[in-house]
Design a protein around this motif. Structure first.
Motif, PDB file in Angstrom:
ATOM      1  N   PRO A   1     -12.583  -8.010   9.398  1.00  0.00           N
ATOM      2  CA  PRO A   1     -11.621  -6.919   8.700  1.00  0.00           C
ATOM      3  C   PRO A   1     -11.850  -7.173   6.967  1.00  0.00           C
ATOM      4  O   PRO A   1     -11.995  -8.043   6.384  1.00  0.00           O
ATOM      5  N   GLU A   2     -11.916  -5.988   6.582  1.00  0.00           N
ATOM      6  CA  GLU A   2     -11.819  -5.764   4.946  1.00  0.00           C
ATOM      7  C   GLU A   2     -11.153  -4.616   4.734  1.00  0.00           C
ATOM      8  O   GLU A   2     -11.545  -3.410   4.552  1.00  0.00           O
ATOM      9  N   PRO A   3      -9.649  -4.790   4.772  1.00  0.00           N
ATOM     10  CA  PRO A   3      -8.954  -3.587   4.506  1.00  0.00           C
ATOM     11  C   PRO A   3      -9.158  -2.603   3.145  1.00  0.00           C
ATOM     12  O   PRO A   3      -9.444  -3.298   2.439  1.00  0.00           O
ATOM     13  N   ARG A   4      -9.392  -1.423   3.373  1.00  0.00           N
ATOM     14  CA  ARG A   4      -9.402  -0.548   2.475  1.00  0.00           C
ATOM     15  C   ARG A   4      -8.503  -0.275   1.340  1.00  0.00           C
ATOM     16  O   ARG A   4      -7.351  -0.461   1.678  1.00  0.00           O
ATOM     17  N   PRO A   5      -8.837  -0.324   0.138  1.00  0.00           N
ATOM     18  CA  PRO A   5      -7.888   0.170  -1.053  1.00  0.00           C
ATOM     19  C   PRO A   5      -7.031   1.540  -0.392  1.00  0.00           C
ATOM     20  O   PRO A   5      -7.983   2.540  -0.043  1.00  0.00           O
ATOM     21  N   ARG A   6      -5.833   1.825  -0.641  1.00  0.00           N
ATOM     22  CA  ARG A   6      -5.154   2.995  -0.090  1.00  0.00           C
ATOM     23  C   ARG A   6      -3.980   3.131  -0.971  1.00  0.00           C
ATOM     24  O   ARG A   6      -3.437   2.223  -1.639  1.00  0.00           O
ATOM     25  N   SER A   7      -3.547   4.240  -0.971  1.00  0.00           N
ATOM     26  CA  SER A   7      -2.211   4.853  -1.807  1.00  0.00           C
ATOM     27  C   SER A   7      -1.032   3.899  -1.405  1.00  0.00           C
ATOM     28  O   SER A   7      -1.169   3.639   0.031  1.00  0.00           O
ATOM     29  N   VAL A   8      -0.220   3.897  -1.984  1.00  0.00           N
ATOM     30  CA  VAL A   8       1.376   3.545  -1.489  1.00  0.00           C
ATOM     31  C   VAL A   8       1.859   4.552  -0.648  1.00  0.00           C
ATOM     32  O   VAL A   8       2.907   4.355   0.299  1.00  0.00           O
ATOM     33  N   GLN A   9       1.886   5.559  -0.815  1.00  0.00           N
ATOM     34  CA  GLN A   9       2.372   6.755  -0.354  1.00  0.00           C
ATOM     35  C   GLN A   9       1.964   6.778   1.400  1.00  0.00           C
ATOM     36  O   GLN A   9       0.857   6.341   1.897  1.00  0.00           O
ATOM     37  N   SER A  10       3.140   7.035   1.937  1.00  0.00           N
ATOM     38  CA  SER A  10       2.898   6.810   3.539  1.00  0.00           C
ATOM     39  C   SER A  10       2.640   8.219   4.023  1.00  0.00           C
ATOM     40  O   SER A  10       3.093   9.234   3.609  1.00  0.00           O
ATOM     41  N   GLN A  11       2.130   8.413   5.259  1.00  0.00           N
ATOM     42  CA  GLN A  11       1.797   9.551   6.211  1.00  0.00           C
ATOM     43  C   GLN A  11       3.267   9.931   6.730  1.00  0.00           C
ATOM     44  O   GLN A  11       4.034   9.264   7.009  1.00  0.00           O
ATOM     45  N   ALA A  12       3.444  11.326   6.563  1.00  0.00           N
ATOM     46  CA  ALA A  12       4.763  11.864   6.861  1.00  0.00           C
ATOM     47  C   ALA A  12       5.163  11.774   8.259  1.00  0.00           C
ATOM     48  O   ALA A  12       4.200  11.849   9.101  1.00  0.00           O
ATOM     49  N   PRO A  13       6.358  11.365   8.793  1.00  0.00           N
ATOM     50  CA  PRO A  13       6.700  11.248  10.224  1.00  0.00           C
ATOM     51  C   PRO A  13       6.278  12.340  11.146  1.00  0.00           C
ATOM     52  O   PRO A  13       6.471  13.236  10.855  1.00  0.00           O
ATOM     53  N   GLY A  14       5.603  11.836  12.299  1.00  0.00           N
ATOM     54  CA  GLY A  14       5.394  12.880  13.124  1.00  0.00           C
ATOM     55  C   GLY A  14       4.064  13.616  13.125  1.00  0.00           C
ATOM     56  O   GLY A  14       3.816  14.744  13.641  1.00  0.00           O
ATOM     57  N   THR A  15       3.509  13.234  11.774  1.00  0.00           N
ATOM     58  CA  THR A  15       2.155  14.228  11.409  1.00  0.00           C
ATOM     59  C   THR A  15       0.942  13.112  11.485  1.00  0.00           C
ATOM     60  O   THR A  15       1.263  12.041  11.715  1.00  0.00           O
TER      61      THR A  15
ATOM     62  N   GLN B   1       8.793   0.629  -1.637  1.00  0.00           N
ATOM     63  CA  GLN B   1       9.383   1.212  -2.788  1.00  0.00           C
ATOM     64  C   GLN B   1       8.385   2.515  -2.970  1.00  0.00           C
ATOM     65  O   GLN B   1       7.155   1.985  -3.387  1.00  0.00           O
ATOM     66  N   ARG B   2       8.656   3.644  -3.110  1.00  0.00           N
ATOM     67  CA  ARG B   2       7.689   4.624  -3.178  1.00  0.00           C
ATOM     68  C   ARG B   2       7.609   4.912  -4.800  1.00  0.00           C
ATOM     69  O   ARG B   2       8.506   4.483  -5.587  1.00  0.00           O
ATOM     70  N   PRO B   3       6.226   5.374  -5.064  1.00  0.00           N
ATOM     71  CA  PRO B   3       5.667   5.395  -6.802  1.00  0.00           C
ATOM     72  C   PRO B   3       6.468   6.693  -7.092  1.00  0.00           C
ATOM     73  O   PRO B   3       5.845   7.554  -7.400  1.00  0.00           O
ATOM     74  N   ASP B   4       7.664   6.973  -7.158  1.00  0.00           N
ATOM     75  CA  ASP B   4       8.230   8.276  -7.629  1.00  0.00           C
ATOM     76  C   ASP B   4       8.814   7.966  -9.120  1.00  0.00           C
ATOM     77  O   ASP B   4       9.270   7.164  -9.362  1.00  0.00           O
ATOM     78  N   ALA B   5       8.550   9.025  -9.794  1.00  0.00           N
ATOM     79  CA  ALA B   5       9.404   9.177 -11.147  1.00  0.00           C
ATOM     80  C   ALA B   5       8.915   8.110 -11.954  1.00  0.00           C
ATOM     81  O   ALA B   5       9.619   7.439 -12.668  1.00  0.00           O
ATOM     82  N   GLY B   6       7.533   7.493 -12.012  1.00  0.00           N
ATOM     83  CA  GLY B   6       7.181   6.197 -12.763  1.00  0.00           C
ATOM     84  C   GLY B   6       7.596   4.989 -12.249  1.00  0.00           C
ATOM     85  O   GLY B   6       7.166   3.851 -12.896  1.00  0.00           O
ATOM     86  N   ALA B   7       8.318   4.969 -11.060  1.00  0.00           N
ATOM     87  CA  ALA B   7       8.587   3.727 -10.697  1.00  0.00           C
ATOM     88  C   ALA B   7       7.465   3.025 -10.026  1.00  0.00           C
ATOM     89  O   ALA B   7       6.501   3.570  -9.475  1.00  0.00           O
ATOM     90  N   LEU B   8       7.414   1.712  -9.695  1.00  0.00           N
ATOM     91  CA  LEU B   8       6.212   0.743  -9.283  1.00  0.00           C
ATOM     92  C   LEU B   8       6.573   0.805  -7.719  1.00  0.00           C
ATOM     93  O   LEU B   8       7.473   0.379  -7.324  1.00  0.00           O
ATOM     94  N   GLY B   9       5.504   1.624  -7.260  1.00  0.00           N
ATOM     95  CA  GLY B   9       5.532   1.499  -5.685  1.00  0.00           C
ATOM     96  C   GLY B   9       4.983   0.462  -5.080  1.00  0.00           C
ATOM     97  O   GLY B   9       4.093  -0.227  -5.536  1.00  0.00           O
ATOM     98  N   VAL B  10       5.611  -0.053  -3.990  1.00  0.00           N
ATOM     99  CA  VAL B  10       5.078  -1.266  -3.177  1.00  0.00           C
ATOM    100  C   VAL B  10       5.187  -0.897  -1.753  1.00  0.00           C
ATOM    101  O   VAL B  10       5.912  -0.672  -1.189  1.00  0.00           O
ATOM    102  N   ALA B  11       4.157  -1.439  -1.248  1.00  0.00           N
ATOM    103  CA  ALA B  11       3.930  -1.363   0.407  1.00  0.00           C
ATOM    104  C   ALA B  11       3.596  -2.611   0.790  1.00  0.00           C
ATOM    105  O   ALA B  11       2.719  -3.387   0.072  1.00  0.00           O
ATOM    106  N   VAL B  12       3.588  -2.957   2.067  1.00  0.00           N
ATOM    107  CA  VAL B  12       3.057  -4.083   2.605  1.00  0.00           C
ATOM    108  C   VAL B  12       2.130  -3.722   3.974  1.00  0.00           C
ATOM    109  O   VAL B  12       2.626  -2.516   4.417  1.00  0.00           O
ATOM    110  N   ARG B  13       1.203  -4.302   4.321  1.00  0.00           N
ATOM    111  CA  ARG B  13       0.491  -3.877   5.644  1.00  0.00           C
ATOM    112  C   ARG B  13      -0.069  -5.089   6.442  1.00  0.00           C
ATOM    113  O   ARG B  13      -0.103  -6.149   5.770  1.00  0.00           O
TER     114      ARG B  13
END
Length: 297
Positions: free
Chosen positions: A9-23, A142-154
């Motif tokens: 495995p070599e996980p790709r860089p990606r955005s902190v934004q999540s895919q919308a639920p059910g899509t 934490q979503r990267p909204d309004a200048g906030a630092l977005g954080v995700a784990v995978r």
């Protein structure tokens, strides 16, 4: 795009934004790399002289507002190639190290690692191969909204669908864990990430007592919004050494990939193109090109 490491495995860089639920979202990334790392210093034998084309088709489904799951179908093709002369001229023009490419005839093919007389990995020429399939879940803290630092784990697992005898699978189950960061201000967005990959070494490596190491990946990315639909991209990606058993620099040094690219947003999708250069030129591919398209419902 390190050929012998494509089986892990070599996980790709990606955005902190999540895919919308059910899509359902998805896309494709086509990557090309030219590599030349050739040395024989007993007990080590490293023969990496090839061009590799790798296609990843992926689908991403939103489980909740902050969690999605992604599956990638990867296929890969390795050949002697035809761009060695171009790579030589490019390195000479910009003063990049050439890894002693002139010591071997151009447009040859070899993808073999051997240790103490035992072949631990080799890959056939001119065959299109299915690789191991990764499945990965990402959760936004934490979503990267309004200048906030977005954080995700995978977290991910790679299923052994490749062929270990053809050099395209690890014949084991590998795992990865990572943290993603993202922050935007005005027209600028920076991203970062750290991933740890625990690998299940193939039997040939274990038999020869030449084990590949678990992997650390670190990525920093920068995006500048040129206009409402276009962006300029830059990135720097670190990969820890492939093995600590081999003692020659052609396979036991880290990789530092420098990339520059361009992205264009079209409707709900985005396409991009990027150029990659290994600035260390010790163990990694010399140059690379990636093209991709992504969409979200």
């Amino acid at each position: 795009m390190l050929p012998q490491a494509l089986v892990f495995p070599e996980p790709r860089p990606r955005s902190v934004q999540s895919q919308a639920p059910g899509t359902l979202g998805g896309g494709a990334v086509l990557s090309y790399a030219s590599i030349y790392e050739f040395a024989r210093v007993p007990p080590d034998v490293v023969e990496l002289d090839a061009e590799v084309l790798h296609l990843g088709l992926f689908a991403r489904y939103g489980l909740t507002a902050d969690t999605d799951i992604e599956l990638e179908l990867p296929v890969s093709f390795a050949s002697s190639g035809f761009l060695d002369a171009f790579v030589d001229e490019f390195h000479a023009l910009f003063g990049f190290p050439d890894g002693d490419r002139g010591a071997r005839a151009r447009d040859e093919y070899a993808l073999t690692l051997a240790y103490d007389g035992e072949v631990v990995w080799e890959r056939r020429e001119d065959t299109l191969e299915l690789m191991d399939i990764p499945v990965r879940i990402t959760h936004v803290l934490q979503r990267p909204d309004a200048g906030a630092l977005g954080v995700a784990v995978r977290a991910g697992v790679e299923l052994p669908t490749g062929d270990v005898d053809r050099g395209t699978g690890s014949d084991g189950v590998d795992y990865d864990l990572g943290v993603l960061l993202e922050r935007s201000r005005d027209r600028w967005t920076w991203t970062g990430g750290i991933d740890y990959v625990q690998i299940d070494a193939p039997e040939a490596y274990r038999a020869a007592r030449a084990l590949p190491e678990d992997i650390w990946l670190g990525t920093i990315g920068l995006e500048y919004r040129w206009d409402d639909a276009s962006s300029l991209l830059a990135g720097l990606r670190y990969r820890s050494p492939f093995t600590d058993t081999f003692r020659i620099k052609e396979v036991d040094r880290p990789i530092l990939d420098l990339s520059f690219g361009f992205a264009r947003d079209v409707g709900r999708g985005r396409w991009f193109a990027a150029f990659h250069e290994d600035v260390l030129a010790d163990s990694g591919p010399d140059v690379g090109i990636s093209l991709g398209v992504m969409f979200a419902h």
